[in-house]
Design a protein around this motif. Sequence first.
Motif, PDB file in Angstrom:
ATOM      1  N   PRO A  48      14.030  -8.386   6.466  1.00  0.00           N
ATOM      2  CA  PRO A  48      14.784  -9.332   7.295  1.00  0.00           C
ATOM      3  C   PRO A  48      14.108 -10.696   7.365  1.00  0.00           C
ATOM      4  CG  PRO A  48      14.711  -7.182   8.347  1.00  0.00           C
ATOM      5  CD  PRO A  48      13.815  -7.101   7.151  1.00  0.00           C
ATOM      6  N   GLU A  49      12.784 -10.717   7.334  1.00  0.00           N
ATOM      7  CA  GLU A  49      12.034 -11.976   7.296  1.00  0.00           C
ATOM      8  C   GLU A  49      12.004 -12.470   5.852  1.00  0.00           C
ATOM      9  OE1 GLU A  49      10.648 -14.651   9.526  1.00  0.00           O
ATOM     10  OE2 GLU A  49       9.743 -12.873  10.419  1.00  0.00           O
ATOM     11  N   GLN A  50      12.676 -13.584   5.598  1.00  0.00           N
ATOM     12  CA  GLN A  50      12.710 -14.111   4.238  1.00  0.00           C
ATOM     13  C   GLN A  50      11.341 -14.640   3.826  1.00  0.00           C
ATOM     14  OE1 GLN A  50      15.914 -16.919   3.597  1.00  0.00           O
ATOM     15  NE2 GLN A  50      17.209 -15.899   5.104  1.00  0.00           N
ATOM     16  N   GLY A  51      10.979 -14.373   2.572  1.00  0.00           N
ATOM     17  CA  GLY A  51       9.766 -14.973   2.025  1.00  0.00           C
ATOM     18  C   GLY A  51       8.511 -14.150   2.154  1.00  0.00           C
ATOM     19  N   ILE A  52       8.603 -12.943   2.680  1.00  0.00           N
ATOM     20  CA  ILE A  52       7.427 -12.071   2.728  1.00  0.00           C
ATOM     21  C   ILE A  52       7.739 -10.784   1.977  1.00  0.00           C
ATOM     22  CG2 ILE A  52       8.030 -11.016   4.959  1.00  0.00           C
ATOM     23  CD1 ILE A  52       4.839 -11.071   5.383  1.00  0.00           C
ATOM     24  N   TYR A  53       6.769 -10.324   1.207  1.00  0.00           N
ATOM     25  CA  TYR A  53       6.962  -9.146   0.372  1.00  0.00           C
ATOM     26  C   TYR A  53       5.722  -8.259   0.439  1.00  0.00           C
ATOM     27  CZ  TYR A  53      10.422 -12.363  -1.513  1.00  0.00           C
ATOM     28  OH  TYR A  53      11.454 -13.262  -1.637  1.00  0.00           O
ATOM     29  N   LEU A  54       5.932  -6.959   0.601  1.00  0.00           N
ATOM     30  CA  LEU A  54       4.864  -5.991   0.411  1.00  0.00           C
ATOM     31  C   LEU A  54       4.960  -5.527  -1.038  1.00  0.00           C
ATOM     32  CD1 LEU A  54       5.207  -3.784   3.634  1.00  0.00           C
ATOM     33  CD2 LEU A  54       4.194  -6.050   3.362  1.00  0.00           C
ATOM     34  N   SER A  85      -2.326  -5.893  -0.287  1.00  0.00           N
ATOM     35  CA  SER A  85      -3.617  -5.439   0.236  1.00  0.00           C
ATOM     36  C   SER A  85      -3.841  -3.944   0.079  1.00  0.00           C
ATOM     37  CB  SER A  85      -3.764  -5.831   1.711  1.00  0.00           C
ATOM     38  OG  SER A  85      -2.723  -5.273   2.492  1.00  0.00           O
ATOM     39  N   GLY A  86      -2.822  -3.212  -0.381  1.00  0.00           N
ATOM     40  CA  GLY A  86      -3.001  -1.802  -0.655  1.00  0.00           C
ATOM     41  C   GLY A  86      -3.074  -0.937   0.589  1.00  0.00           C
ATOM     42  N   THR A  87      -3.575   0.274   0.390  1.00  0.00           N
ATOM     43  CA  THR A  87      -3.665   1.255   1.470  1.00  0.00           C
ATOM     44  C   THR A  87      -5.050   1.896   1.555  1.00  0.00           C
ATOM     45  OG1 THR A  87      -2.811   2.961  -0.040  1.00  0.00           O
ATOM     46  CG2 THR A  87      -1.208   1.838   1.360  1.00  0.00           C
ATOM     47  N   TRP A  88      -5.982   1.434   0.731  1.00  0.00           N
ATOM     48  CA  TRP A  88      -7.280   2.081   0.609  1.00  0.00           C
ATOM     49  C   TRP A  88      -8.048   2.124   1.925  1.00  0.00           C
ATOM     50  CZ3 TRP A  88      -9.482   5.297  -2.532  1.00  0.00           C
ATOM     51  CH2 TRP A  88     -10.872   5.439  -2.565  1.00  0.00           C
ATOM     52  N   SER A  89      -7.870   1.133   2.757  1.00  0.00           N
ATOM     53  CA  SER A  89      -8.671   1.037   3.980  1.00  0.00           C
ATOM     54  C   SER A  89      -8.200   1.988   5.077  1.00  0.00           C
ATOM     55  CB  SER A  89      -8.651  -0.393   4.524  1.00  0.00           C
ATOM     56  OG  SER A  89      -7.332  -0.762   4.898  1.00  0.00           O
ATOM     57  N   GLY A 100      -5.052  -9.873  -1.092  1.00  0.00           N
ATOM     58  CA  GLY A 100      -5.676  -8.827  -1.886  1.00  0.00           C
ATOM     59  C   GLY A 100      -5.874  -9.227  -3.336  1.00  0.00           C
ATOM     60  N   ALA A 101      -7.126  -9.155  -3.813  1.00  0.00           N
ATOM     61  CA  ALA A 101      -7.449  -9.465  -5.207  1.00  0.00           C
ATOM     62  C   ALA A 101      -7.636  -8.182  -6.002  1.00  0.00           C
ATOM     63  CB  ALA A 101      -8.706 -10.337  -5.294  1.00  0.00           C
ATOM     64  N   GLY A 102      -6.698  -7.265  -5.825  1.00  0.00           N
ATOM     65  CA  GLY A 102      -6.662  -6.054  -6.633  1.00  0.00           C
ATOM     66  C   GLY A 102      -5.750  -6.256  -7.825  1.00  0.00           C
ATOM     67  N   ALA A 162     -13.527  -9.283  -6.979  1.00  0.00           N
ATOM     68  CA  ALA A 162     -12.206  -8.788  -7.345  1.00  0.00           C
ATOM     69  C   ALA A 162     -12.215  -7.266  -7.386  1.00  0.00           C
ATOM     70  CB  ALA A 162     -11.796  -9.347  -8.706  1.00  0.00           C
ATOM     71  N   GLY A 163     -11.094  -6.669  -6.989  1.00  0.00           N
ATOM     72  CA  GLY A 163     -10.991  -5.221  -7.052  1.00  0.00           C
ATOM     73  C   GLY A 163     -11.975  -4.498  -6.159  1.00  0.00           C
ATOM     74  N   THR A 164     -12.204  -5.007  -4.968  1.00  0.00           N
ATOM     75  CA  THR A 164     -13.166  -4.375  -4.069  1.00  0.00           C
ATOM     76  C   THR A 164     -12.818  -2.911  -3.812  1.00  0.00           C
ATOM     77  OG1 THR A 164     -13.693  -6.464  -2.981  1.00  0.00           O
ATOM     78  CG2 THR A 164     -14.204  -4.452  -1.774  1.00  0.00           C
ATOM     79  N   ALA A 165     -11.551  -2.620  -3.555  1.00  0.00           N
ATOM     80  CA  ALA A 165     -11.152  -1.234  -3.309  1.00  0.00           C
ATOM     81  C   ALA A 165     -11.328  -0.386  -4.562  1.00  0.00           C
ATOM     82  CB  ALA A 165      -9.704  -1.176  -2.821  1.00  0.00           C
ATOM     83  N   VAL A 166     -10.965  -0.939  -5.708  1.00  0.00           N
ATOM     84  CA  VAL A 166     -11.114  -0.199  -6.967  1.00  0.00           C
ATOM     85  C   VAL A 166     -12.576   0.156  -7.203  1.00  0.00           C
ATOM     86  CG1 VAL A 166     -10.850  -0.346  -9.477  1.00  0.00           C
ATOM     87  CG2 VAL A 166      -9.054  -1.242  -7.983  1.00  0.00           C
ATOM     88  N   ARG A 167     -13.468  -0.734  -6.864  1.00  0.00           N
ATOM     89  CA  ARG A 167     -14.900  -0.477  -7.063  1.00  0.00           C
ATOM     90  C   ARG A 167     -15.400   0.665  -6.185  1.00  0.00           C
ATOM     91  NH1 ARG A 167     -17.246  -5.079  -9.770  1.00  0.00           N
ATOM     92  NH2 ARG A 167     -15.724  -6.786  -9.885  1.00  0.00           N
ATOM     93  N   ASP A 168     -14.692   0.945  -5.092  1.00  0.00           N
ATOM     94  CA  ASP A 168     -15.082   2.061  -4.239  1.00  0.00           C
ATOM     95  C   ASP A 168     -14.878   3.403  -4.937  1.00  0.00           C
ATOM     96  OD1 ASP A 168     -15.996   0.633  -2.124  1.00  0.00           O
ATOM     97  OD2 ASP A 168     -14.281   0.977  -0.818  1.00  0.00           O
ATOM     98  N   TRP A 169     -13.994   3.428  -5.922  1.00  0.00           N
ATOM     99  CA  TRP A 169     -13.837   4.651  -6.718  1.00  0.00           C
ATOM    100  C   TRP A 169     -14.149   4.362  -8.188  1.00  0.00           C
ATOM    101  CZ3 TRP A 169      -9.648   4.035 -10.076  1.00  0.00           C
ATOM    102  CH2 TRP A 169      -8.643   3.147  -9.688  1.00  0.00           C
TER     103      TRP A 169
END
Length: 454
Positions: free
Chosen positions: A360-366, A156-160, A15-17, A43-50
């Motif tokens: 629990p899975e090391q190395g991944i972050y939301l 990646s956000g929640t916009w979709s 996500g490039a937000g 960049a900011g594809t979701a932001v551009r939607d609003w």
Amino acid sequence: MNALATDQLPVVVIGAGPVGLAAAARLVERGIEPLVLEAGPSAGTAVRDWAHVRLFSPWSEITDPAAEKLLAPSGWTRPDGSSYPTGGDWAERYLQPLADILDDKVRYGATVVGVARAGRDRIVDSGRDEQPFTVHVASTGGREERISARAVIDASGTWSTPGPMGADGLPALGERSAAGRISYRVPDLGDPAVRARYAGKRTAVVGSGASAFTALALLADLAADEPGTHAVWILRRGITGSTFGGGEADQLPARGALGLRAKAAVEAGHAGTVTGFRTQAVERDGDRLVLVDEDGRRLDPVDEVIVLTGLRPDLTFLSEIRLGLDERLQAPTALAPLIDPNVHSCGTVYPHGVRELSHPEQGIYLAGMKSYGRAPTFLALTGYEQVRSVTAAIAGDREAAERVELTLPETGVCGGAGLLDEPDAAQNGESGGCCAAPAALQTGIGAPAPSGGC
């Protein structure tokens, strides 16, 4: 692959937000190679939607310090810190210039369709933590590829994935078939085609948050110019002191003012209200729609429906990753108690970082909006603090990762998006009134002071 070789791989940012690009800037600052994968064309594809919607936060609170340092050599200067940009301003004047500086570290038209451990599905334990991640990507032209990564930051956000109309969290009966008359976005009434869709029409607005306030205010403005325009505000709860937000007591003044505009729309007769309505079905009445609640109550027909019932995370492409998520909010288990609207009707969402965002899975972050799952109280500065901490952890700087470098003001966020009314709450003073005098927003080192409550 050995640990040394894995460390030479990039950190994939999804996500490039605002938060994804801030994560990339922080990684560059740490000397770590990022690769930002953006499904959209810019960049900011979701932001551009609003793009037409104005933010609650001023410029001073929506840019990341590391990003500003990266932009500075190009001659970029932050716009007036006290002014409030629209989504379009944010995208064009900050997000796109930042992505341009990152250059080939950002790839557009790259949709992440899966994340896994190399050679390991989610069942396999043996050697799991030593394997790099594989990120499966589908490009706009139809090409598929796998990218190896040392870590993954999903911003990646929640916009979709907007919430549906049905009160049980599922689409109401008939909602899908009526899709041509239902929107899940705040309307851009500056667009002639959109304006014509709502002008002179009766529109139901379903939802109780800031987006619903925005839609009501815009439709009220349209009603002043276009006779016959009317909104019907559909609320699952009754009207209490907190229905229109914090007003003048809101620590985000622009949001407080928006709630007052929505209140004015109701008081002026541009919008009616229907309370205690939990939509179960959408039925046809000729060319119009009739909303039916779970008790069989039917509303007068409407021409259009705007559904603004919140957003939710898309977790489908993370199905082979071991995530620790709260069963209600779909947020990381350590973060959920801090943001749960079932518990917190008002007050500060404390800054947090790698400890609350680990799985629990090391190395991944939301990170960013996605880390909040279904909770509605996210601020950009919170996301910037998240990725500052996470990138420090990826770099092995645990002391910096666990340090808090941001103190937020009381946000005055009141009420829970999905809560049921408690019959005696209003008269007992428990409706979640907003907190009083704002605390100054500070950046620096130090833990946040506990909130005094409402």
